[in-house]
Structure formats: C-alpha cells, structure tokens
Design a protein around this motif. Structure first.
Motif, PDB file in Angstrom:
ATOM      1  N   ALA A  13       0.832  -1.685   0.103  1.00 41.78           N
ATOM      2  CA  ALA A  13      -0.350   0.004  -0.058  1.00 41.78           C
ATOM      3  C   ALA A  13       1.128   0.903  -0.091  1.00 41.78           C
ATOM      4  N   SER A  14       2.329   1.128   0.505  1.00 40.87           N
ATOM      5  CA  SER A  14       3.157   2.249   1.054  1.00 40.87           C
ATOM      6  C   SER A  14       3.430   2.719  -0.641  1.00 40.87           C
ATOM      7  N   SER A  15       3.686   1.788  -1.562  1.00 45.26           N
ATOM      8  CA  SER A  15       4.321   1.484  -2.302  1.00 45.26           C
ATOM      9  C   SER A  15       3.400   1.729  -3.807  1.00 45.26           C
ATOM     10  N   LEU A  16       2.376   1.719  -3.690  1.00 41.81           N
ATOM     11  CA  LEU A  16       1.518   1.976  -4.335  1.00 41.81           C
ATOM     12  C   LEU A  16       1.036   4.018  -4.075  1.00 41.81           C
ATOM     13  N   ALA A  17       1.102   3.701  -2.926  1.00 40.06           N
ATOM     14  CA  ALA A  17       0.929   5.295  -2.225  1.00 40.06           C
ATOM     15  C   ALA A  17       2.050   6.218  -3.183  1.00 40.06           C
ATOM     16  N   THR A  18       3.240   5.376  -2.639  1.00 36.33           N
ATOM     17  CA  THR A  18       4.591   6.871  -3.735  1.00 36.33           C
ATOM     18  C   THR A  18       4.262   7.165  -5.290  1.00 36.33           C
ATOM     19  N   VAL A  19       3.797   5.988  -5.972  1.00 39.53           N
ATOM     20  CA  VAL A  19       3.464   5.481  -7.316  1.00 39.53           C
ATOM     21  C   VAL A  19       2.484   6.498  -7.355  1.00 39.53           C
ATOM     22  N   THR A  20       1.479   6.426  -6.726  1.00 40.64           N
ATOM     23  CA  THR A  20      -0.042   7.469  -7.170  1.00 40.64           C
ATOM     24  C   THR A  20       0.200   8.910  -6.801  1.00 40.64           C
TER      25      THR A  20
ATOM     26  N   TYR B  15      -1.243  21.753  -8.203  1.00 41.70           N
ATOM     27  CA  TYR B  15      -2.747  21.381  -7.461  1.00 41.70           C
ATOM     28  C   TYR B  15      -2.803  19.782  -7.593  1.00 41.70           C
ATOM     29  N   ALA B  16      -2.396  19.358  -8.928  1.00 40.73           N
ATOM     30  CA  ALA B  16      -3.123  17.689  -9.076  1.00 40.73           C
ATOM     31  C   ALA B  16      -1.437  17.369  -8.290  1.00 40.73           C
ATOM     32  N   ALA B  17      -0.150  18.117  -8.240  1.00 39.97           N
ATOM     33  CA  ALA B  17       0.592  17.477  -7.871  1.00 39.97           C
ATOM     34  C   ALA B  17       0.625  17.430  -6.545  1.00 39.97           C
ATOM     35  N   LEU B  18      -0.159  18.683  -6.186  1.00 37.86           N
ATOM     36  CA  LEU B  18       0.140  18.599  -4.535  1.00 37.86           C
ATOM     37  C   LEU B  18      -1.150  17.675  -3.760  1.00 37.86           C
ATOM     38  N   TYR B  19      -1.993  17.576  -4.507  1.00 41.51           N
ATOM     39  CA  TYR B  19      -3.253  16.789  -3.183  1.00 41.51           C
ATOM     40  C   TYR B  19      -3.046  15.876  -2.782  1.00 41.51           C
ATOM     41  N   PRO B  20      -1.493  14.831  -3.967  1.00 42.16           N
ATOM     42  CA  PRO B  20      -1.383  13.199  -3.623  1.00 42.16           C
ATOM     43  C   PRO B  20      -1.154  13.337  -2.678  1.00 42.16           C
ATOM     44  N   VAL B  21       0.676  13.931  -2.201  1.00 43.80           N
ATOM     45  CA  VAL B  21       1.026  15.151  -1.062  1.00 43.80           C
ATOM     46  C   VAL B  21      -0.012  15.315   0.048  1.00 43.80           C
ATOM     47  N   PHE B  22      -0.752  16.084  -0.638  1.00 46.97           N
ATOM     48  CA  PHE B  22      -2.014  16.544   1.180  1.00 46.97           C
ATOM     49  C   PHE B  22      -2.661  14.811   1.491  1.00 46.97           C
TER      50      PHE B  22
ATOM     51  N   VAL C   7       7.864  -2.151 -10.399  1.00 54.09           N
ATOM     52  CA  VAL C   7       6.752  -2.867 -11.739  1.00 54.09           C
ATOM     53  C   VAL C   7       5.992  -1.215 -10.806  1.00 54.09           C
ATOM     54  N   LEU C   8       5.721  -0.805 -10.304  1.00 53.34           N
ATOM     55  CA  LEU C   8       4.151  -0.631 -10.247  1.00 53.34           C
ATOM     56  C   LEU C   8       4.243   1.439 -11.090  1.00 53.34           C
ATOM     57  N   VAL C   9       5.249   1.071 -11.821  1.00 54.73           N
ATOM     58  CA  VAL C   9       5.302   2.261 -12.937  1.00 54.73           C
ATOM     59  C   VAL C   9       4.451   2.348 -14.306  1.00 54.73           C
ATOM     60  N   PRO C  10       4.096   1.225 -14.019  1.00 50.04           N
ATOM     61  CA  PRO C  10       2.683   1.687 -15.445  1.00 50.04           C
ATOM     62  C   PRO C  10       1.546   2.385 -15.038  1.00 50.04           C
ATOM     63  N   VAL C  11       1.686   2.575 -13.105  1.00 49.74           N
ATOM     64  CA  VAL C  11      -0.021   3.178 -12.928  1.00 49.74           C
ATOM     65  C   VAL C  11       0.615   4.497 -13.574  1.00 49.74           C
ATOM     66  N   VAL C  12       1.589   5.337 -13.364  1.00 47.21           N
ATOM     67  CA  VAL C  12       1.650   6.056 -13.973  1.00 47.21           C
ATOM     68  C   VAL C  12       0.679   6.267 -15.437  1.00 47.21           C
ATOM     69  N   LEU C  13       0.660   5.735 -16.395  1.00 48.26           N
ATOM     70  CA  LEU C  13       0.226   5.235 -17.705  1.00 48.26           C
ATOM     71  C   LEU C  13      -1.203   5.472 -17.433  1.00 48.26           C
ATOM     72  N   SER C  14      -1.520   4.130 -16.461  1.00 46.37           N
ATOM     73  CA  SER C  14      -3.157   4.132 -16.886  1.00 46.37           C
ATOM     74  C   SER C  14      -3.913   5.560 -16.687  1.00 46.37           C
ATOM     75  N   VAL C  15      -2.938   6.208 -14.974  1.00 50.20           N
ATOM     76  CA  VAL C  15      -3.072   7.563 -14.454  1.00 50.20           C
ATOM     77  C   VAL C  15      -4.227   8.511 -15.496  1.00 50.20           C
TER      78      VAL C  15
ATOM     79  N   ILE D 273       2.898  10.957  -7.471  1.00 49.32           N
ATOM     80  CA  ILE D 273       4.010  10.754  -7.897  1.00 49.32           C
ATOM     81  C   ILE D 273       2.663  10.769  -9.748  1.00 49.32           C
ATOM     82  N   ALA D 274       1.890  10.075  -9.969  1.00 52.37           N
ATOM     83  CA  ALA D 274       0.894  10.808 -11.272  1.00 52.37           C
ATOM     84  C   ALA D 274       0.742  11.578 -11.401  1.00 52.37           C
ATOM     85  N   PRO D 275       0.589  12.242 -11.048  1.00 49.90           N
ATOM     86  CA  PRO D 275       0.137  13.107 -11.568  1.00 49.90           C
ATOM     87  C   PRO D 275       0.562  14.083 -11.928  1.00 49.90           C
TER      88      PRO D 275
END
Length: 435
Positions: free
Chosen positions: A45-52, A235-242, A118-126, A54-56
């Motif tokens: 979950a923490s790895s997915l949260a990290t990629v999520t 704003y989109a980049a700050l929100y996931p950090v927040f 291996v979660l790098v493609p999450v960026v592309l899917s989002v 950065i995704a924006p």
C-alpha cells in the motif's frame, strides 16, 4: 424543469457508477488486506501510494486546462491539441523518471524497490483514464465516462479475486499484478486518445462544428500550454502528497504494519470523497467553466446552493461512518484490523470539511483564479507534511489521523480566503469598468 430533471438523472447515474467503483475499491482492499496481513499489505500500500503521489506529474494539469479552454473557446480550442501532445510527452517522461529514480536511490531493499519499479505503469494508466474521461466529459457522454473510470478498480478487483488461490501473497506479487493491469489499461486507451488529439471531439453546447481553423498566428506552443496549465498541474501534484503523506511517513517512521492500518482507513475515506468528486469533477466542472464565462448568474446560484447541500451531506456521511464503522471494519477486514476503527473515528471529522471545501473550491477552478486554490492547497500540504512528521513518532497512526483533520481544516480555511479574495478583486474590476 426538464433541464434540472436531466441533470438529476445524470448525477444519479454518475453516483451509482461511483458507488460501484467505490465498492470495487473497498472489496479489493478487504480481500488483499485479509490475505496479505498488515505487514505485507503495508509494504504494498505504501509503494502504491508513492507512485500514485507522483502520477499527477504526467499531464500536469492538462485535463483541467482542457476543460477550461473548451469551455471558453468552444470549437476553436482545437488549436491547443498539437502543443498538448508535446506537453504530455515531456511531463510523462519526467514522472516516470521520478518514480524510477526514487526506487533506485531512496527506497529500502525490503521489496519496496521492486514494487515501485513494477508499479511504474500506474502512471500511464492514470494519465490515460483521465484523458479519455475528459473527452467523454466534453461530449456529455457521462455514461461512457463512468464506465471508463471503473476500468482500473474493476480490473484490480478481478486480480484480487484471482490471487485468492495464492496463500499469503507477497506485496511484490500484488504490485506485479497491478503493474500489468495498468499497462493493459493504458494500451486499451490509445484509440480514444488518438481520436481526441486528432480533434475528433463532439462538443455539446456550442452549436455546430466550425470548419474554419484558427489562424496560424494564434496557434500556441508548448510554453503557452505550460503557462495556462501550471496552476492546475501544481494543484494536481500537491493533492496526492496532501492525502497520501500519512501512509508513506507511517511506513518510514513506524513500519509497514502501521502503514497498512492507516491505508485501510484511507481507503474508506477515499470511497467517501468520491461523492463530492462525482458531483463537481465528473459532472459540474465543465459546465462551471462554461457558466463562469457565459452565464454568471447561473454559476453563482449553483455555487451558493452547492455549499449548503454539500456541508449537510458531509455531516450525514460522518454520522453514518461513526455508527457503522465499528461494526463494519472487523466484519470486512478481520479482527487484525480493529485498530482501523479508532483511526476512522478521528477521520470522521473530515467529510463535512472536505465536502464544503470541494464545493467552495469550484469557484476557484474558473477563469484565472485557480492560483488561489493552489495557494490554499500548498499551505494545507505543508501543514500535512509537517504535522505528520511531528506527531507520528509520538502518537503513531492516531497522530497521523489528527494531523489529517488539521490539514483538511487548513485547506477549507485557505479555500474560503481565496474565494473572498478573488471576489473582492472581481468586484473592484466591475466597479472600475462601470466607472
């Protein structure tokens, strides 16, 4: 009356779709948490949260800018499509580079590095889902938009069900499944993205399509796209950090188990926050841009009534969370996650705050006033990071929950100040014009 009935039916349809998507997310979290246990689930979950988080950076506010420019320019907004493609390529490469760089240089060697890679493609899917959803939103094809946005949660639920045959799946295995799903989602979106950037968008509400193109001198470059989109991107980049910083800091300051507990509570809140997101981001946002430019009385009416309705709805959701949380969490996730109940009782203060800040913030998505919302989110994000860093070492996951409540309150106050500020500026401009 017909227009209001049609709007109510559309919101209801989007609400049902959002509820189904939220249920998929909830079931996926429950299945994985039960199978993996707090430690393995916390690592994943923490790895997915990290990629999520950065995704924006990929796209960096482009979808929000497109809603604005199409709302103002109508068919002539096609002139922004070519530079937008270059902008997407540059920002996506930057986002992918950030994930890989952190995985190789900053992530611990406990499986986190492999999970991040291996979660790098999450960026592309989002990015792909957001772009295609934006096309459907501009075309008023809300049913297709809702289905498109259920692709990721639906496919992840199927993966979680398939993993039931694996006893105690590791965080690395689950991350590998999520990465593969994300790659398939991104590839499947290519036809719609190609159509969109070829100008094949059937706008609704702007009359018949004009065959005349904007003159060459009016064609913007990538720098112009950056100038227009940066506020939405920040704003989109700050929100996931927040929103995600608590889970990530809990991993590094308290361990994977604490991060796993908090991730479950955050999954519940994510499902709740889909309610205002459905109303304002999926249904109203494009219309608000159009009304702000061409029908200000209607914009102001929707804004005022929306604030009252969203605050009352948030109170009702909080009450339901307090009543049902202590019963549902052990039932769905198991007794090992009993700690999640205490976290949710603190986070139950958040829904009315978040619902109201979302409705108030809708006034700061229009025209040239997005910067006020960026300032509010920046202050709230700094407060979230600082607050979590200060209280987690002493108070653990409950400290993280109280830090989140404080950050949500700061976001609401900052949004309110921004609305008041831009209203005064707007009134001063109107008085100057009349003078």
């Amino acid at each position: 009356m017909t227009a209001w009935r049609r709007a109510a039916m559309t919101v209801s349809m989007l609400g049902v779709a959002t509820a189904v998507g939220a249920l998929m997310v909830f079931l996926t979290q429950a299945l994985l948490a039960r199978q993996m246990g707090p430690n393995a689930y916390g690592l994943f979950a923490s790895s997915l949260a990290t990629v999520t988080m950065i995704a924006p950076l990929a796209g960096f506010g482009l979808t929000q800018f497109h809603l604005k420019v199409y709302g103002v320019e109508g068919w002539q907004a096609r002139r922004w499509l070519k530079p937008s493609m270059a902008f997407i390529l540059a920002t996506t490469l930057a986002a992918l580079a950030v994930v890989v760089a952190w995985a190789l240089t900053g992530a611990p060697h406990d499986g986190t590095r492999f999970s991040l890679l291996v979660l790098v493609p999450v960026v592309l899917s989002v990015l792909a889902v957001n772009l295609v959803s934006n096309k459907y939103r501009l075309e008023n094809r809300f049913g297709r938009m809702a289905l498109n946005q259920m692709v990721i949660p639906g496919s992840r639920l199927l993966a979680a069900i398939a993993l039931l045959v694996v006893p105690r799946p590791s965080g690395e295995l689950v991350a590998l499944c999520y990465g593969a799903i994300s790659l398939l989602v991104a590839l499947s979106a290519i036809p719609q993205m190609r159509a969109m950037f070829s100008g094949e968008i059937s706008l609704v509400g702007y009359g018949p399509r004009s065959e005349s193109e904007a003159p060459a001198a009016a064609s913007p470059g990538m720098g112009a796209v950056w100038s227009e989109a940066w506020a939405y991107g920040v704003y989109a980049a700050l929100y996931p950090v927040f929103f995600q910083i608590s889970t990530i800091l809990l991993k590094y300051l308290q361990g994977d188990s604490h991060a796993g507990m908090y991730a479950i509570a955050l999954a519940v809140m994510t499902a709740i926050y889909l309610i205002p997101a459905t109303i304002y981001q999926k249904f109203l946002q494009g219309k608000l841009h159009r009304w702000a430019a061409h029908d200000k009385p209607k914009f102001q009416l929707v804004y005022r009534k929306g604030n009252v309705a969203m605050f009352l709805l948030g109170l009702a959701v909080s009450a339901a969370l307090v009543l049902l949380g202590p019963w549902l969490v052990p039932l769905v996730f198991g007794e090992r996650y009993q700690r999640v109940v205490a976290i949710l009782m603190v986070l139950a203060f958040c829904p009315p705050i978040r619902f109201l800040s979302t409705s108030m913030g809708s006034a700061l998505l229009t025209e040239n006033h997005m910067r006020f919302r960026v300032y509010a989110m920046a202050f709230a994000t700094v407060a979230a990071v600082a607050g979590n860093a200060l209280v987690i070492p002493a108070y653990g996951d409950l400290g993280a929950a109280w830090a989140t409540v404080a950050a949500e309150t700061i976001l609401l106050l900052g949004t309110y100040y921004g609305v008041r500020r831009f209203t005064r500026i707007q009134r001063a401009g109107d008085d100057s014009d009349r003078g």
